[in-house]
Design an enzyme around this catalytic site. Sequence first.
Site, PDB file in Angstrom:
ATOM      1  CD  GLU A  41      -2.875   1.234   0.198  1.00  0.00           C
ATOM      2  OE1 GLU A  41      -3.690   0.330   0.064  1.00  0.00           O
ATOM      3  OE2 GLU A  41      -2.830   2.231  -0.563  1.00  0.00           O
ATOM      4  CB  VAL A  69       1.212   4.111  -5.294  1.00  0.00           C
ATOM      5  CG1 VAL A  69       0.678   5.259  -6.145  1.00  0.00           C
ATOM      6  CG2 VAL A  69       1.887   3.075  -6.166  1.00  0.00           C
ATOM      7  N   GLY A 112       2.202   7.273  -0.666  1.00  0.00           N
ATOM      8  CA  GLY A 112       2.550   7.354   0.763  1.00  0.00           C
ATOM      9  C   GLY A 112       1.378   6.987   1.637  1.00  0.00           C
ATOM     10  CB  ILE A 115      -3.000   8.725  -0.596  1.00  0.00           C
ATOM     11  CG1 ILE A 115      -2.415  10.116  -0.413  1.00  0.00           C
ATOM     12  CG2 ILE A 115      -4.382   8.787  -1.214  1.00  0.00           C
ATOM     13  CD1 ILE A 115      -2.154  10.848  -1.731  1.00  0.00           C
ATOM     14  N   GLY A 138      14.102  19.889   2.529  1.00  0.00           N
ATOM     15  CA  GLY A 138      14.085  18.428   2.690  1.00  0.00           C
ATOM     16  C   GLY A 138      13.005  17.747   1.857  1.00  0.00           C
ATOM     17  CG  ASP A 171       9.043   8.880  -7.251  1.00  0.00           C
ATOM     18  OD1 ASP A 171       9.439   7.944  -6.545  1.00  0.00           O
ATOM     19  OD2 ASP A 171       8.011   9.539  -6.983  1.00  0.00           O
ATOM     20  CE  LYS A 225       5.865   7.608  -5.797  1.00  0.00           C
ATOM     21  NZ  LYS A 225       6.078   9.011  -5.417  1.00  0.00           N
ATOM     22  N   GLY A 272       6.844  11.035   3.089  1.00  0.00           N
ATOM     23  CA  GLY A 272       7.089  11.453   4.471  1.00  0.00           C
ATOM     24  C   GLY A 272       7.045  10.266   5.418  1.00  0.00           C
TER      25      GLY A 272
HETATM   26  N1  HSE Z   1      10.395  12.056  -3.775  1.00  0.00           N
HETATM   27  C1  HSE Z   1       9.174  11.323  -3.763  1.00  0.00           C
HETATM   28  C2  HSE Z   1       8.035  12.322  -3.863  1.00  0.00           C
HETATM   29  C3  HSE Z   1       9.077  10.500  -2.530  1.00  0.00           C
HETATM   30  O1  HSE Z   1       8.290  13.500  -3.723  1.00  0.00           O
HETATM   31  O2  HSE Z   1       6.894  11.964  -4.101  1.00  0.00           O
HETATM   32  C4  HSE Z   1       7.966   9.520  -2.526  1.00  0.00           C
HETATM   33  O3  HSE Z   1       8.051   8.633  -3.586  1.00  0.00           O
END
Ligand code: HSE
Length: 415
Positions: free
Chosen positions: A124, A127, A129, A131, A182, A196, A200, A298
């Site tokens: 889960e 993709v 985080g 959500i 950050g 990235d 996803k 996060g």
């Molecule tokens: N760097 C990625 C983002 C981290 O900002 O969505 C999570 O995949």
Amino acid sequence: MAEIAVLGHGVVGSGVLEVLLSHRDSITRRAKEEIDVKYILDLREFPELSYAGLFTKDFECIRSDPDVKIVVECMGGLEPAYTYAKACLTSGKSFVTSNKELVAAKGAELLALAQKNNLNFLFEASVGGGIPIIRPISQCLAANEVSEIAGILNGTTNFILTKMIREHMAFADALSLAQQLGYAERDPSADVEGADACRKICILASLAFGSHVYPEQVHTEGITKITLEDVAYADAWGGVIKLIGEVKMGENGKISIQVAPMFISRESPLCNVDDVFNGIMVRGDATGDVMFYGKGAGKLPTASAVVADVIDCVKHFKARKYLFWEDAKPDYVEPIGAVPGDCFVRVRGEGSSDEAFAAAETVFPGAVRIIRREEEPGEAGFSVTEVTADKLDEGFARLSSMGVRVLGRIIISDY
Ligand code: HSE
């Protein structure tokens, strides 16, 4: 008691420990038994932690311990995560991961291995985080024929674009601010070049349509070429630029899938997904459009999704979750150059802007001019409808022979 091991004590792994320790009672109530971390695998040592005694550097001691029934992987990267996943799923251990590289590259194989051994492979957190999106697509929306998914799937690039749109910050300055805060890695290439988001959308496409889609099959374009001029044109057109991962199922049973910056209308629910937030729209035949919105990255949001998978595994020790897709089908992904769509184009000629647009109109009949404030001499922006990328390229070659240079093109979405 359910004993688990956690591989990796970075941002997400330490978040998993934090969530498990701080929510112990409610998690026990929901899982219907206590969840106990027996090992944490990390090459580093953390003597200051209250649970310092759990650390090991030896994966084999986890793999060979029959008491460990679930292994949680939060290391990221394909290896050694892939080797560990296979070892766990062939040693009677269910596997929970937040690792999108692993799922995007090896999801079909690991799901088949889990199925063969009557274990669970859950992801889960890979993709969106925190959500919920994997479970909603595989379960809650299961009665629908999903036709499309479109999402803002990368927080770093969404933050950068938001700064460009709202504060007219140049791309390089917005990236540098994201790094200071950050929100972006020291090497942000996987984010800004779209890799990235590509992983996803491949995971979501595989899940929604039941056949694995590999990142190498997907047209991927990042935001590195987006300029403040493009942002101004999007505004004049009536929207904003967002990095979108999209997949559509065609009537021929093939999918078109891509990651690219797109014009998004102000009317779209994706338009107001700003800063580091993610938003995912799933178009189902019974539901219409369903939107998922929240923090896509996060420590605690991602850890919350991981721990929810662990709870699910504990509740389904002897049953499999019906999460599954097959390996890739041949010719399943349409070449993106053949799929028609709307597009914004920006050109510059040697004469006036009107002359540049007149040339564009001869090449693309029906082109609609878009005028931004502070348009430069010789520059013209316009939209064209229902054109394939191949036809655009042909048209651009003709424009070039007329002395009109193409400065950029951006897909216009219909979300
Ligand atoms: N760097 C990625 C983002 C981290 O900002 O969505 C999570 O995949």
